[in-house]
Scaffold this motif. Structure first.
Motif, PDB file in Angstrom:
ATOM      1  N   ILE A   6      32.897  42.526  43.232  1.00 17.92           N
ATOM      2  CA  ILE A   6      32.964  42.419  41.773  1.00 17.92           C
ATOM      3  C   ILE A   6      34.388  42.643  41.304  1.00 17.92           C
ATOM      4  CG2 ILE A   6      32.181  43.393  39.576  1.00 17.92           C
ATOM      5  CD1 ILE A   6      29.625  44.306  41.068  1.00 17.92           C
ATOM      6  N   LEU A   7      34.883  41.708  40.490  1.00 13.35           N
ATOM      7  CA  LEU A   7      36.148  41.858  39.792  1.00 13.35           C
ATOM      8  C   LEU A   7      35.829  42.053  38.320  1.00 13.35           C
ATOM      9  CD1 LEU A   7      38.257  39.007  41.465  1.00 13.35           C
ATOM     10  CD2 LEU A   7      38.084  41.414  42.140  1.00 13.35           C
ATOM     11  N   CYS A   8      36.359  43.122  37.734  1.00 12.50           N
ATOM     12  CA  CYS A   8      35.968  43.483  36.375  1.00 12.50           C
ATOM     13  C   CYS A   8      37.184  43.689  35.486  1.00 12.50           C
ATOM     14  CB  CYS A   8      35.114  44.746  36.409  1.00 12.50           C
ATOM     15  SG  CYS A   8      34.380  45.150  34.817  1.00 12.50           S
ATOM     16  N   ASP A   9      37.244  42.952  34.402  1.00 10.83           N
ATOM     17  CA  ASP A   9      38.274  43.123  33.383  1.00 10.83           C
ATOM     18  C   ASP A   9      38.130  44.505  32.735  1.00 10.83           C
ATOM     19  OD1 ASP A   9      40.256  42.217  31.353  1.00 10.83           O
ATOM     20  OD2 ASP A   9      38.525  42.273  30.018  1.00 10.83           O
ATOM     21  N   ASP A  86      26.055  52.118  45.600  1.00 18.74           N
ATOM     22  CA  ASP A  86      24.824  52.332  46.362  1.00 18.74           C
ATOM     23  C   ASP A  86      24.404  51.063  47.095  1.00 18.74           C
ATOM     24  OD1 ASP A  86      24.656  54.956  45.506  1.00 18.74           O
ATOM     25  OD2 ASP A  86      23.176  54.542  43.937  1.00 18.74           O
ATOM     26  N   LEU A  87      24.697  49.919  46.482  1.00 18.83           N
ATOM     27  CA  LEU A  87      24.327  48.627  47.052  1.00 18.83           C
ATOM     28  C   LEU A  87      25.435  48.038  47.920  1.00 18.83           C
ATOM     29  CD1 LEU A  87      22.613  47.133  43.867  1.00 18.83           C
ATOM     30  CD2 LEU A  87      21.470  47.900  45.962  1.00 18.83           C
ATOM     31  N   HIS A  88      26.489  48.809  48.146  1.00 22.43           N
ATOM     32  CA  HIS A  88      27.611  48.404  49.001  1.00 22.43           C
ATOM     33  C   HIS A  88      28.334  47.173  48.462  1.00 22.43           C
ATOM     34  CE1 HIS A  88      26.022  51.335  51.795  1.00 22.43           C
ATOM     35  NE2 HIS A  88      24.858  50.714  51.795  1.00 22.43           N
ATOM     36  N   VAL A  89      28.510  47.151  47.134  1.00 23.15           N
ATOM     37  CA  VAL A  89      29.235  46.061  46.483  1.00 23.15           C
ATOM     38  C   VAL A  89      30.556  46.629  45.951  1.00 23.15           C
ATOM     39  CG1 VAL A  89      29.193  44.291  44.698  1.00 23.15           C
ATOM     40  CG2 VAL A  89      27.054  45.008  45.790  1.00 23.15           C
ATOM     41  N   PRO A  90      31.692  46.236  46.514  1.00 16.19           N
ATOM     42  CA  PRO A  90      32.973  46.745  46.040  1.00 16.19           C
ATOM     43  C   PRO A  90      33.258  46.302  44.611  1.00 16.19           C
ATOM     44  CG  PRO A  90      33.190  45.680  48.194  1.00 16.19           C
ATOM     45  CD  PRO A  90      31.834  45.329  47.669  1.00 16.19           C
ATOM     46  N   VAL A  91      33.822  47.206  43.822  1.00 14.32           N
ATOM     47  CA  VAL A  91      34.237  46.912  42.444  1.00 14.32           C
ATOM     48  C   VAL A  91      35.735  47.125  42.338  1.00 14.32           C
ATOM     49  CG1 VAL A  91      33.994  47.525  40.010  1.00 14.32           C
ATOM     50  CG2 VAL A  91      32.005  47.666  41.534  1.00 14.32           C
ATOM     51  N   ARG A  92      36.429  46.134  41.824  1.00 13.11           N
ATOM     52  CA  ARG A  92      37.871  46.235  41.574  1.00 13.11           C
ATOM     53  C   ARG A  92      38.141  45.901  40.117  1.00 13.11           C
ATOM     54  NH1 ARG A  92      42.809  42.532  44.141  1.00 13.11           N
ATOM     55  NH2 ARG A  92      44.500  44.045  43.795  1.00 13.11           N
ATOM     56  N   ALA A 154      40.101  38.754  47.369  1.00 14.90           N
ATOM     57  CA  ALA A 154      38.746  39.207  47.675  1.00 14.90           C
ATOM     58  C   ALA A 154      38.137  38.365  48.792  1.00 14.90           C
ATOM     59  CB  ALA A 154      37.878  39.141  46.422  1.00 14.90           C
ATOM     60  N   ARG A 155      38.350  37.071  48.726  1.00 17.16           N
ATOM     61  CA  ARG A 155      37.823  36.193  49.774  1.00 17.16           C
ATOM     62  C   ARG A 155      38.496  36.465  51.106  1.00 17.16           C
ATOM     63  NH1 ARG A 155      37.742  30.916  45.869  1.00 17.16           N
ATOM     64  NH2 ARG A 155      35.679  31.276  44.956  1.00 17.16           N
ATOM     65  N   ALA A 156      39.794  36.707  51.069  1.00 11.33           N
ATOM     66  CA  ALA A 156      40.533  36.968  52.301  1.00 11.33           C
ATOM     67  C   ALA A 156      40.102  38.275  52.951  1.00 11.33           C
ATOM     68  CB  ALA A 156      42.031  37.001  52.013  1.00 11.33           C
ATOM     69  N   SER A 157      39.569  39.201  52.116  1.00 11.86           N
ATOM     70  CA  SER A 157      39.131  40.495  52.646  1.00 11.86           C
ATOM     71  C   SER A 157      37.757  40.433  53.289  1.00 11.86           C
ATOM     72  CB  SER A 157      39.121  41.538  51.527  1.00 11.86           C
ATOM     73  OG  SER A 157      38.062  41.285  50.613  1.00 11.86           O
ATOM     74  N   GLY A 158      37.096  39.276  53.190  1.00  9.59           N
ATOM     75  CA  GLY A 158      35.811  39.106  53.849  1.00  9.59           C
ATOM     76  C   GLY A 158      34.625  38.936  52.923  1.00  9.59           C
ATOM     77  N   ALA A 159      34.831  39.089  51.606  1.00 10.06           N
ATOM     78  CA  ALA A 159      33.729  38.886  50.669  1.00 10.06           C
ATOM     79  C   ALA A 159      33.350  37.403  50.636  1.00 10.06           C
ATOM     80  CB  ALA A 159      34.132  39.349  49.275  1.00 10.06           C
ATOM     81  N   LEU A 163      31.690  38.045  41.890  1.00  8.27           N
ATOM     82  CA  LEU A 163      31.226  38.123  40.509  1.00  8.27           C
ATOM     83  C   LEU A 163      32.399  38.562  39.642  1.00  8.27           C
ATOM     84  CD1 LEU A 163      28.984  38.372  38.243  1.00  8.27           C
ATOM     85  CD2 LEU A 163      28.803  40.781  38.938  1.00  8.27           C
ATOM     86  N   LEU A 164      32.633  37.850  38.542  1.00  9.62           N
ATOM     87  CA  LEU A 164      33.621  38.246  37.554  1.00  9.62           C
ATOM     88  C   LEU A 164      32.902  38.761  36.318  1.00  9.62           C
ATOM     89  CD1 LEU A 164      36.617  38.246  36.484  1.00  9.62           C
ATOM     90  CD2 LEU A 164      36.110  35.978  35.549  1.00  9.62           C
ATOM     91  N   ILE A 165      33.341  39.908  35.808  1.00  8.10           N
ATOM     92  CA  ILE A 165      32.843  40.437  34.539  1.00  8.10           C
ATOM     93  C   ILE A 165      34.022  40.493  33.582  1.00  8.10           C
ATOM     94  CG2 ILE A 165      31.603  42.295  33.378  1.00  8.10           C
ATOM     95  CD1 ILE A 165      30.562  43.205  36.090  1.00  8.10           C
ATOM     96  N   GLY A 166      33.942  39.750  32.473  1.00  8.10           N
ATOM     97  CA  GLY A 166      35.078  39.702  31.569  1.00  8.10           C
ATOM     98  C   GLY A 166      34.692  39.273  30.171  1.00  8.10           C
ATOM     99  N   ASP A 167      35.726  39.136  29.330  1.00  9.99           N
ATOM    100  CA  ASP A 167      35.428  38.868  27.919  1.00  9.99           C
ATOM    101  C   ASP A 167      36.360  37.891  27.225  1.00  9.99           C
ATOM    102  OD1 ASP A 167      37.710  40.679  27.750  1.00  9.99           O
ATOM    103  OD2 ASP A 167      37.125  41.016  25.669  1.00  9.99           O
ATOM    104  N   GLY A 168      37.528  37.573  27.811  1.00  9.01           N
ATOM    105  CA  GLY A 168      38.476  36.816  27.009  1.00  9.01           C
ATOM    106  C   GLY A 168      39.359  35.870  27.793  1.00  9.01           C
ATOM    107  N   ALA A 169      40.475  35.472  27.142  1.00  7.48           N
ATOM    108  CA  ALA A 169      41.334  34.427  27.673  1.00  7.48           C
ATOM    109  C   ALA A 169      41.928  34.761  29.034  1.00  7.48           C
ATOM    110  CB  ALA A 169      42.454  34.135  26.671  1.00  7.48           C
ATOM    111  N   SER A 170      42.211  36.034  29.290  1.00  6.84           N
ATOM    112  CA  SER A 170      42.808  36.386  30.580  1.00  6.84           C
ATOM    113  C   SER A 170      41.840  36.166  31.738  1.00  6.84           C
ATOM    114  CB  SER A 170      43.290  37.846  30.575  1.00  6.84           C
ATOM    115  OG  SER A 170      42.197  38.749  30.598  1.00  6.84           O
TER     116      SER A 170
END
Length: 233
Positions: A6-9, A86-92, A154-159, A163-170
């Motif tokens: 997960i990548l999160c703004d 808990d679900l072993h999903v990395p968040v950045r 993230a892909r290079a690390s093996g994921a 999933l992207l969580i965000g809200d705007g232009a960036s």
């Protein structure tokens, strides 16, 4: 491992309000509005805009910290991070905002250990002046933090899926490159118009409810029952 990451703004997604906007409103010297107008018109990129705006901030460290200590995050974000772990999903956290501000705000919630890609805020001269650098910029990208590059990392690390969580232009460019999006505000329209797989959320209560359906595949198949009840669906 789930195979997802997960990548999160941060600003407007994790945080209730935009940090740099609030700092400029309170501490900005004249000239930051013109830079904002140039950015909104597409004449400059966000990196150039924010570098100029940060240089116009007039505050000492004590005033900065006091201001940041009055800023809040989505109340459900800590539970979301806990559930993802808990679900072993990395968040950045991937942000075109300020690393110092993000660390200080998340630190109040015990979350300053989350991996972070953001612009670097450093004291300037004299002490009430500040300067910005962008350690996560990429060639050809006008943003301070290239979120597309974060997707590739993230892909290079093996994921296998992101999933992207965000809200705007960036978040627009990165949304084109991930496997699914939890979208707020302006990002909803972008995903809708671009045909990007997404679901609208109002906050991390929605994200927390939807996470298991993402991981078991029902959300991608469009079969998750929560889809019918979410705002904007």
């Amino acid at each position: 491992m789930s195979g997802w990451n997960i990548l999160c703004d941060f600003d407007g997604t994790i945080s209730v309000e935009d940090v740099i906007d609030s700092l400029l409103d309170r501490f900005g010297r004249p000239g930051w509005e013109a830079l904002e107008s140039d950015w909104r018109a597409g004449r400059i990129g966000s990196r150039e805009c924010m570098t100029g705006q940060v240089a116009l901030l007039d505050m000492d460290r004590q005033a900065l910290d006091h201001h940041l200590d009055g800023m809040w995050i989505d109340h459900a974000f800590p539970d979301f991070v806990s559930r993802a772990r808990d679900l072993h999903v990395p968040v950045r956290v991937v942000s075109d905002g300020l690393d110092y501000a993000i660390h200080r705000i998340l630190g109040r919630y015990g979350l300053d250990d989350l991996p972070l890609a953001a612009n670097h805020l450093a004291p300037g001269t004299p002490p009430q002046r500040w300067q910005l650098s962008s350690p996560f910029q990429a060639e050809g990208c006008r943003s301070g933090t290239c979120k597309c590059a974060c997707v590739e990392q993230a892909r290079a690390s093996g994921a296998t899926r992101t999933l992207l969580i965000g809200d705007g232009a960036s978040d627009f460019c990165a949304a084109d490159r991930v496997d699914f999006v939890f979208a707020k505000h302006r990002l909803i329209e972008h995903c809708r118009h671009a045909g990007i797989p997404y679901v609208p959320i109002t906050g991390f209560e929605d994200a927390l409810e939807l996470l298991p359906a993402l991981l078991d595949g029902s959300l991608l198949a469009g079969t998750a029952p929560q889809l019918a009840t979410l705002a904007g669906a």
